[in-house]
Design an enzyme around this catalytic site. Structure first.
Site, PDB file in Angstrom:
ATOM      1  N   ASP A  43       0.842  -1.197   0.000  1.00  0.00           N
ATOM      2  CA  ASP A  43       0.000   0.000   0.000  1.00  0.00           C
ATOM      3  C   ASP A  43       0.879   1.250   0.000  1.00  0.00           C
ATOM      4  OD1 ASP A  43      -1.983   2.074   1.530  1.00  0.00           O
ATOM      5  OD2 ASP A  43      -3.154   0.588   0.431  1.00  0.00           O
ATOM      6  N   TYR A 155      -2.179  10.882   2.170  1.00  0.00           N
ATOM      7  CA  TYR A 155      -3.077  11.274   1.079  1.00  0.00           C
ATOM      8  C   TYR A 155      -2.951  12.764   0.763  1.00  0.00           C
ATOM      9  CZ  TYR A 155      -5.361   6.776   1.849  1.00  0.00           C
ATOM     10  OH  TYR A 155      -5.619   5.438   1.974  1.00  0.00           O
ATOM     11  N   HIS A 210      -7.180  -6.761  -0.905  1.00  0.00           N
ATOM     12  CA  HIS A 210      -6.099  -5.772  -0.840  1.00  0.00           C
ATOM     13  C   HIS A 210      -5.117  -6.118   0.275  1.00  0.00           C
ATOM     14  CE1 HIS A 210      -4.246  -1.815  -1.271  1.00  0.00           C
ATOM     15  NE2 HIS A 210      -4.329  -1.651   0.030  1.00  0.00           N
TER      16      HIS A 210
END
Length: 239
Positions: A43, A155, A210
């Site tokens: 990730d 982010y 994921h």
């Protein structure tokens, strides 16, 4: 990685710029007394691992990435495929100050619990789902002062990444991909081959989400160890 667990939790979004995250890896490797490493990331850790291999190719013996496409692949694909842009819509929501932290923490972190446990976004394999104790450990870590802000600041810097003056990876690469990733479309995995200037291996793990290292730990560990042991004793790694 800064912003997670018991690592430092700087509150400034500026502290999570990719050049600092990449330098963190370099500093850790050198502090431990090495000048090269085998780097494994998942990730956001995968994003940092790709960038580290691009900017410090001489320091990466082998690169292993789990469910994270090469940054250029992600950018190009998302801009051309509305379906991926929709799956990445949380990137835009998380740009807001403070409000995402509030929404993730209200109702006793209900949204985070759903992220980890729902059939769509959680661990996919029955029997590998988080136990009540596992979930409590995650929520305890993310409920610490500044923890949510640290995680979200990744982010908040995604649109100001390191300039990729050259974006090819010169080390051998193993890319592991969960077939049922709810956040990333599988087509991006194969596209990563375009940016590898060495041996590239892609393994799609059937039924895995994921969180494939938690879905299928035995398979993931076997693939990683096999890749690490290949070519031992050779001076170079050939395609």
């Amino acid at each position: 990685m800064r912003g997670y667990g018991e690592s430092d939790l700087p509150l400034s979004a500026e502290s999570y710029r990719f050049e600092y995250l990449v330098t963190d890896v370099k500093d850790i490797v050198e502090y431990l007394g090495y000048n090269r490493c085998c780097l494994v990331g998942h990730d956001w850790g995968g994003t940092v691992a790709w960038l580290f291999a691009i900017h410090y190719p001489e320091m990466v013996t082998k690169l292993i990435v789990l469910n994270c496409p090469h940054p250029s692949v992600f950018t190009d694909y998302a801009l051309r495929h509305p379906s991926q842009l929709l799956k990445s819509s949380h990137f835009f929501f998380f740009q807001l100050p403070r409000f995402p932290e509030l929404m993730l923490s209200i109702n006793d972190f209900k949204a985070l619990k759903a992220l980890f446990t729902s059939r769509n976004t959680g661990i996919g394999r029955k029997g590998r789902w988080l136990t009540a104790e596992d979930l409590e450990a995650y929520l305890y870590a993310l409920s610490q002062p500044g923890a949510l802000t640290g995680a979200l600041n990744y982010y908040r810097n995604v649109f100001s990444s390191l300039p990729l003056s050259q974006n090819h990876v010169r080390s051998p690469v193993l890319l592991l991909w969960g077939e049922r990733d709810a956040f990333l479309e599988q087509e991006m995995a194969e596209a990563c081959r375009l940016y590898i200037r060495n041996h590239f291996r892609l393994n799609i793990i059937s039924g895995a989400s994921h969180w494939l290292q938690q879905d299928q730990p035995d398979i993931v560990n076997t693939l990683i160890w096999t890749f690490l042991k290949e070519g031992e004793g050779r001076k170079s790694y050939r395609n």
